[in-house]
Design an enzyme around this catalytic site. Structure first.
Site, mmCIF file in Angstrom:
data_model
loop_
_atom_site.group_PDB
_atom_site.id
_atom_site.type_symbol
_atom_site.label_atom_id
_atom_site.label_comp_id
_atom_site.label_asym_id
_atom_site.label_seq_id
_atom_site.Cartn_x
_atom_site.Cartn_y
_atom_site.Cartn_z
ATOM 1 N N CYS A 1 -8.895 -9.740 5.900
ATOM 2 C CA CYS A 1 -7.807 -10.336 6.287
ATOM 3 C C CYS A 1 -8.121 -11.686 7.241
ATOM 4 O O CYS A 1 -7.720 -12.662 6.975
ATOM 5 C CB CYS A 1 -6.844 -9.497 7.229
ATOM 6 N N HIS B 1 -4.752 -6.608 12.027
ATOM 7 C CA HIS B 1 -4.527 -7.362 10.681
ATOM 8 C C HIS B 1 -3.813 -8.474 10.850
ATOM 9 O O HIS B 1 -2.926 -8.524 11.721
ATOM 10 C CB HIS B 1 -3.935 -6.210 9.936
ATOM 11 N N HIS C 1 -1.708 -11.958 2.457
ATOM 12 C CA HIS C 1 -2.909 -11.692 3.245
ATOM 13 C C HIS C 1 -3.709 -10.812 2.441
ATOM 14 O O HIS C 1 -3.709 -10.860 1.182
ATOM 15 C CB HIS C 1 -2.107 -10.445 4.296
#
Length: 129
Positions: A37, A88, A100
Site C-alpha cells: 500500500c 494502510h 489502493h
C-alpha cells in the site's frame, strides 16, 4: 505537523494510480512489478515529482488533516485494519472511492470507503496540497 511535500496535481496523481489497477500485491513492493500500500502511494506521487516517505505512519504525518466528508480527489486516506493507528493507505479517487494495493485478493483496485469493511477502519484523511 510535518509540512506537505511539493505540490502535486491531484488529478494527474489519480490518473496515474488508476493506470495500475490489476498490478499485483507484493509485500515491500514499490514498483509496477508489485506494490504494497505505501509503496504504491509513494510510487504514484513520485511520478508527479512528489517525494513521499516509504512507511504508512510517515505518510500519515504529511500535509494537513481534512474531515472525511471533505475528502477529495488525490487525498490520502488511512485505515487501521490490523493495528492501532494508520497501517494502510490509499488515494481518494472521487466520492467515496479510493484506489489502493490491498493484500487481500492481491491486486491494485478501486473500492468504496463509505460503507462496510473500510468505513469501520478509517483513521484519517490527509491533503498534501
Amino acid at each position: 505537523p510535518t509540512p506537505a511535500p511539493a505540490h502535486a496535481d491531484a488529478g494527474a496523481a489519480v490518473r496515474t494510480a488508476l493506470r495500475f489497477r490489476g498490478a499485483p500485491y507484493r509485500n515491500g513492493g514499490s514498483d509496477p512489478s508489485g506494490f504494497d500500500c505505501s509503496g504504491f502511494v509513494q510510487y504514484v506521487f513520485a511520478q508527479q515529482g512528489v517525494a513521499l516517505p516509504r512507511e504508512v505512519r510517515e505518510q500519515y504525518d504529511l500535509g494537513r488533516s481534512v474531515k472525511l466528508t471533505d475528502a477529495r480527489e488525490g487525498d490520502l486516506i488511512f485505515f487501521s485494519p490490523e493495528a492501532r493507528g494508520p497501517s494502510h493507505v490509499g488515494v481518494v479517487v472521487a466520492g467515496d472511492e479510493f484506489v489502493h494495493a490491498p493484500s487481500t485478493r492481491g491486486v491494485v483496485r478501486v473500492e468504496r470507503f463509505g460503507g462496510g469493511y473500510w468505513a469501520r477502519r478509517i483513521v484519517g484523511v490527509r491533503r498534501l496540497r
